[in-house]
Design an enzyme around this catalytic site. Structure first.
Site, PDB file in Angstrom:
ATOM      1  N   CYS A 180      -2.449   9.022   3.341  1.00 29.77           N
ATOM      2  CA  CYS A 180      -2.405   8.540   1.959  1.00 29.77           C
ATOM      3  C   CYS A 180      -3.703   8.889   1.234  1.00 29.77           C
ATOM      4  O   CYS A 180      -3.746   8.928   0.013  1.00 29.77           O
ATOM      5  CB  CYS A 180      -2.179   7.037   1.941  1.00 29.77           C
ATOM      6  SG  CYS A 180      -3.366   6.156   2.953  1.00 29.77           S
TER       7      CYS A 180
ATOM      8  N   GLU B 287       0.884  -1.177   0.000  1.00 26.96           N
ATOM      9  CA  GLU B 287       0.000   0.000   0.000  1.00 26.96           C
ATOM     10  C   GLU B 287       0.912   1.214   0.000  1.00 26.96           C
ATOM     11  O   GLU B 287       1.686   1.406   0.932  1.00 26.96           O
ATOM     12  CB  GLU B 287      -0.892   0.012   1.242  1.00 26.96           C
ATOM     13  CG  GLU B 287      -2.014  -1.002   1.199  1.00 26.96           C
ATOM     14  CD  GLU B 287      -2.953  -0.803   0.020  1.00 26.96           C
ATOM     15  OE1 GLU B 287      -3.090   0.341  -0.453  1.00 26.96           O
ATOM     16  OE2 GLU B 287      -3.530  -1.793  -0.440  1.00 26.96           O
TER      17      GLU B 287
HETATM   18  P1  NAP Z   1       8.656   4.945   3.871  1.00 24.81           P
HETATM   19  O1  NAP Z   1       9.786   5.886   4.013  1.00 24.81           O
HETATM   20  O2  NAP Z   1       8.514   4.207   2.603  1.00 24.81           O
HETATM   21  O3  NAP Z   1       8.801   3.906   5.092  1.00 24.81           O
HETATM   22  C1  NAP Z   1       7.833   2.922   5.331  1.00 24.81           C
HETATM   23  C2  NAP Z   1       8.470   1.772   6.102  1.00 24.81           C
HETATM   24  O4  NAP Z   1       9.419   1.126   5.261  1.00 24.81           O
HETATM   25  C3  NAP Z   1       9.237   2.201   7.371  1.00 24.81           C
HETATM   26  O5  NAP Z   1       9.073   1.241   8.364  1.00 24.81           O
HETATM   27  C4  NAP Z   1      10.679   2.222   6.870  1.00 24.81           C
HETATM   28  O6  NAP Z   1      11.628   2.036   7.898  1.00 24.81           O
HETATM   29  C5  NAP Z   1      10.657   1.008   5.950  1.00 24.81           C
HETATM   30  N1  NAP Z   1      11.770   0.963   4.986  1.00 24.81           N
HETATM   31  C6  NAP Z   1      12.596   1.956   4.598  1.00 24.81           C
HETATM   32  N2  NAP Z   1      13.486   1.475   3.690  1.00 24.81           N
HETATM   33  C7  NAP Z   1      13.208   0.176   3.501  1.00 24.81           C
HETATM   34  C8  NAP Z   1      13.749  -0.862   2.681  1.00 24.81           C
HETATM   35  N3  NAP Z   1      14.768  -0.647   1.863  1.00 24.81           N
HETATM   36  N4  NAP Z   1      13.194  -2.101   2.750  1.00 24.81           N
HETATM   37  C9  NAP Z   1      12.145  -2.333   3.560  1.00 24.81           C
HETATM   38  N5  NAP Z   1      11.590  -1.402   4.370  1.00 24.81           N
HETATM   39  C10 NAP Z   1      12.111  -0.165   4.333  1.00 24.81           C
HETATM   40  O7  NAP Z   1       7.253   5.688   4.131  1.00 24.81           O
HETATM   41  P2  NAP Z   1       6.859   6.688   5.296  1.00 24.81           P
HETATM   42  O8  NAP Z   1       7.511   7.999   5.079  1.00 24.81           O
HETATM   43  O9  NAP Z   1       7.032   6.019   6.622  1.00 24.81           O
HETATM   44  O10 NAP Z   1       5.284   6.820   5.058  1.00 24.81           O
HETATM   45  C11 NAP Z   1       4.718   7.734   4.163  1.00 24.81           C
HETATM   46  C12 NAP Z   1       4.267   7.029   2.895  1.00 24.81           C
HETATM   47  O11 NAP Z   1       3.354   5.989   3.244  1.00 24.81           O
HETATM   48  C13 NAP Z   1       3.503   7.944   1.955  1.00 24.81           C
HETATM   49  O12 NAP Z   1       3.942   7.729   0.646  1.00 24.81           O
HETATM   50  C14 NAP Z   1       2.049   7.492   2.119  1.00 24.81           C
HETATM   51  O13 NAP Z   1       1.223   7.745   1.009  1.00 24.81           O
HETATM   52  C15 NAP Z   1       2.225   6.049   2.375  1.00 24.81           C
HETATM   53  N6  NAP Z   1       1.040   5.489   3.026  1.00 24.81           N
HETATM   54  C16 NAP Z   1       0.190   4.727   2.260  1.00 24.81           C
HETATM   55  C17 NAP Z   1      -0.964   4.198   2.818  1.00 24.81           C
HETATM   56  C18 NAP Z   1      -1.890   3.358   1.995  1.00 24.81           C
HETATM   57  O14 NAP Z   1      -2.685   2.631   2.569  1.00 24.81           O
HETATM   58  N7  NAP Z   1      -1.821   3.403   0.668  1.00 24.81           N
HETATM   59  C19 NAP Z   1      -1.255   4.440   4.161  1.00 24.81           C
HETATM   60  C20 NAP Z   1      -0.374   5.226   4.907  1.00 24.81           C
HETATM   61  C21 NAP Z   1       0.783   5.740   4.326  1.00 24.81           C
HETATM   62  P3  NAP Z   1      12.467   3.299   8.490  1.00 24.81           P
HETATM   63  O15 NAP Z   1      11.460   4.170   9.146  1.00 24.81           O
HETATM   64  O16 NAP Z   1      13.392   2.649   9.450  1.00 24.81           O
HETATM   65  O17 NAP Z   1      13.150   3.950   7.332  1.00 24.81           O
END
Ligand code: NAP
Length: 497
Positions: free
Chosen positions: A300, A266
């Site tokens: 999101c 997602e």
């Molecule tokens: P993110 O930077 O992609 O991080 C999400 C998760 O992935 C965190 O736990 C992060 O850990 C981890 N991560 C980072 N690098 C990784 C890798 N190489 N392999 C595996 N996991 C890794 O996103 P965010 O800034 O936390 O969240 C914002 C985003 O989430 C926005 O784009 C938003 O639209 C999206 N979102 C989507 C939904 C939906 O249902 N569509 C709902 C909520 C949010 P670290 O924190 O340790 O880096």
């Protein structure tokens, strides 16, 4: 830190306990330290360090994967009554202390205190919902074209599920993934966002305090790359459910392919709300404000494209900007704040860069768009409105994840829908209209996973499927009965008698 869960504990002791005890990881069924630590801070007041947490090492993640793999075999055979008991117990414990947990969430994620406490309640609801689903895991029975052969279709657990979650719903997203995973007999390894590990840690403590067998649930905070790579590289992790950015989601997908891991992603979005000439103006403004600015636009499902037809264009902008003036931005713990801070300095800088970009691209900034100074030095940002935007502008194509909206003029319904669909994303889309015929057409024309008619693009219910199209989602839907598609696998048995 077991004392975190005692009901009669004083709030000050609870908060102090979070601050003074470095949060361990739940690895191989034991609370374990690591060499590296990191801190998480309060974005309303960066001098307020909420807690320090251990970052799990690669070998610790690999050890817990092995342990979870063994533990799952036992859990897959557990009676449904035990699964129900465990999930209901988690729900109850969340609700018992919802004010304290709400406060941790508000401090950690910058979510206004009421919204933060509501998130605790919603999270509890996922556990009680899936407690009941544990007994509704239906199979099927089919006739066969062959004589004296019956066919049985059985839904079995998938195995070990890696759960990787973002910071913006730091309790609800882990809850809506962990609850079905456990209900259907899987084991779970949770990797929370490094920006919001405290509330996820509390959830982990609650889960560990139930009758769940050791190793069925593991909690590993730490670097996204290290934990994420270990989960995607392992053949003992059968599925990964991820919520976060498109960039990380795609990286995870490519890496997981070599292990043929089942995936549910997602990701980001760029949602629009269409306002037609015949719209109820008050309703349109209310839905647009809520969709664009609630949670600082850090959802999101937030909408940042407001597509408005000529007959209501000026009236809408006037009423919308008047309403914007009333929005109070401030400390998430202050009950009068409608909007809290950005999650960190990076997000605040990114918002400011999009304001500069929008102006350079030729949109007109009519309200907000600046950093707000405060005594605490929090990452506060005044919600912004651009008008006279064009669909092709980067401002209207990229996910901003901030409280920035842009009004785009569309000549009629057809053009409005074209602009709404002119994006790589497809999570949520809304329309404000009094016309049943337009509303019905919109339901079919919008290429998104969630349709909102006379409602904001954000604000989904718990008990129905959730997910998007295009770059917003990959894999099967989350939440509700639909969750069983991801958390179970189908076996077809032919029986000759
Ligand atoms: P993110 O930077 O992609 O991080 C999400 C998760 O992935 C965190 O736990 C992060 O850990 C981890 N991560 C980072 N690098 C990784 C890798 N190489 N392999 C595996 N996991 C890794 O996103 P965010 O800034 O936390 O969240 C914002 C985003 O989430 C926005 O784009 C938003 O639209 C999206 N979102 C989507 C939904 C939906 O249902 N569509 C709902 C909520 C949010 P670290 O924190 O340790 O880096």
């Amino acid at each position: 830190m077991k004392n975190l869960l005692e009901n009669d504990m004083l709030k000050s002791t609870f908060m102090e306990s979070l601050k003074t005890n470095t949060m361990k990881n739940l690895i191989c069924g034991e609370w374990t330290t690591s060499e590296e630590t990191a801190e998480n801070i309060n974005p309303s007041d960066p001098s307020d360090i909420l807690s320090t947490f251990y970052k799990a090492s690669l070998s610790q993640v690999n050890d817990t994967i092995d342990f979870a793999h063994e533990a799952q075999k036992q859990w897959s055979q557990s009676p449904m009554t035990l699964r129900e008991e465990v999930l209901n117990d988690i729900a109850k414990k969340l609700l018992d202390n919802k004010e304290y947990y709400g406060e941790v969430l508000a401090r950690e994620a910058g979510k206004p205190i009421k919204e933060a406490t509501d998130e605790v309640v919603k999270s509890a609801e996922f556990f009680s919902y899936f407690a009941a689903e544990a007994s509704r895991n239906k199979g099927a029975f089919m006739d066969s074209p062959r004589n004296n052969v019956d066919i049985e279709i059985i839904n079995e657990p998938v195995g070990v599920i890696g759960v990787i979650t973002p910071w913006n719903y730091p309790l609800a997203i882990p809850a809506w993934k962990i609850a079905p995973a456990l209900a259907y007999g899987n084991s779970v390894i949770l990797k929370p966002s490094s920006l919001t590990p405290a509330i996820a840690y509390i959830l982990a403590e609650i889960i560990d305090s139930t009758n769940l067998p050791k190793g069925v649930f593991s909690y590993v905070s730490g670097s996204g790359g290290i934990v994420g790579n270990a989960l995607s590289d392992s053949k003992k992790v059968q599925a990964i459910t991820f919520t976060g950015s498109v960039a990380v989601g795609k990286e995870l997908a490519l890496r997981s392919m070599s292990s043929m891991t089942k995936l549910q992603l997602e990701m980001g979005s760029k949602n629009s709300l269409i306002v037609l000439d015949d719209a109820n103006l008050d309703l349109a403004v209310e839905a647009a404000i809520k969709g664009a600015y609630n949670a600082n636009g850090q959802k999101c499902t937030s909408c940042s494209k407001l597509i408005v037809t000529p007959g209501i264009y000026d009236k809408f902008i006037e009423a919308f900007t008047a309403k914007m003036e009333t929005l109070v931005v401030g400390n998430a713990l202050d009950k009068s704040s409608a909007i809290g801070p950005c999650i960190d300095q990076k997000q605040l800088d990114s918002n400011l860069a999009y304001i500069k970009l929008g102006i350079e691209e030729g949109a007109t900034l009519v309200c907000g768009g600046e950093a707000i100074e405060s005594e605490t030095g929090g990452y506060f940002f005044r919600p912004a409105l651009f008008v006279d935007g064009k669909s092709q502008m980067r401002l209207n194509q990229e996910e901003i994840f901030g409280a920035i909206a842009c009004v785009i003029r569309a000549e009629n319904y057809e053009e409005a829908v074209e602009i709404l669909n002119d994006t790589q994303f497809g999570l949520s889309g809304g329309i404000i209209t009094e016309s049943l015929s337009m509303a019905m057409r919109f339901k079919h024309d919008a290429i998104v996973g969630n349709i909102m008619i006379n409602l904001a693009t954000a604000g989904m219910d718990n008990h129905v499927p959730f997910g998007g199209r295009k770059n917003s989602s990959y894999g099967s839907r989350e939440k509700s009965y639909a969750a069983s598609d991801f958390y179970t696998t189908t076996k077809t048995a032919y029986i000759k008698y």
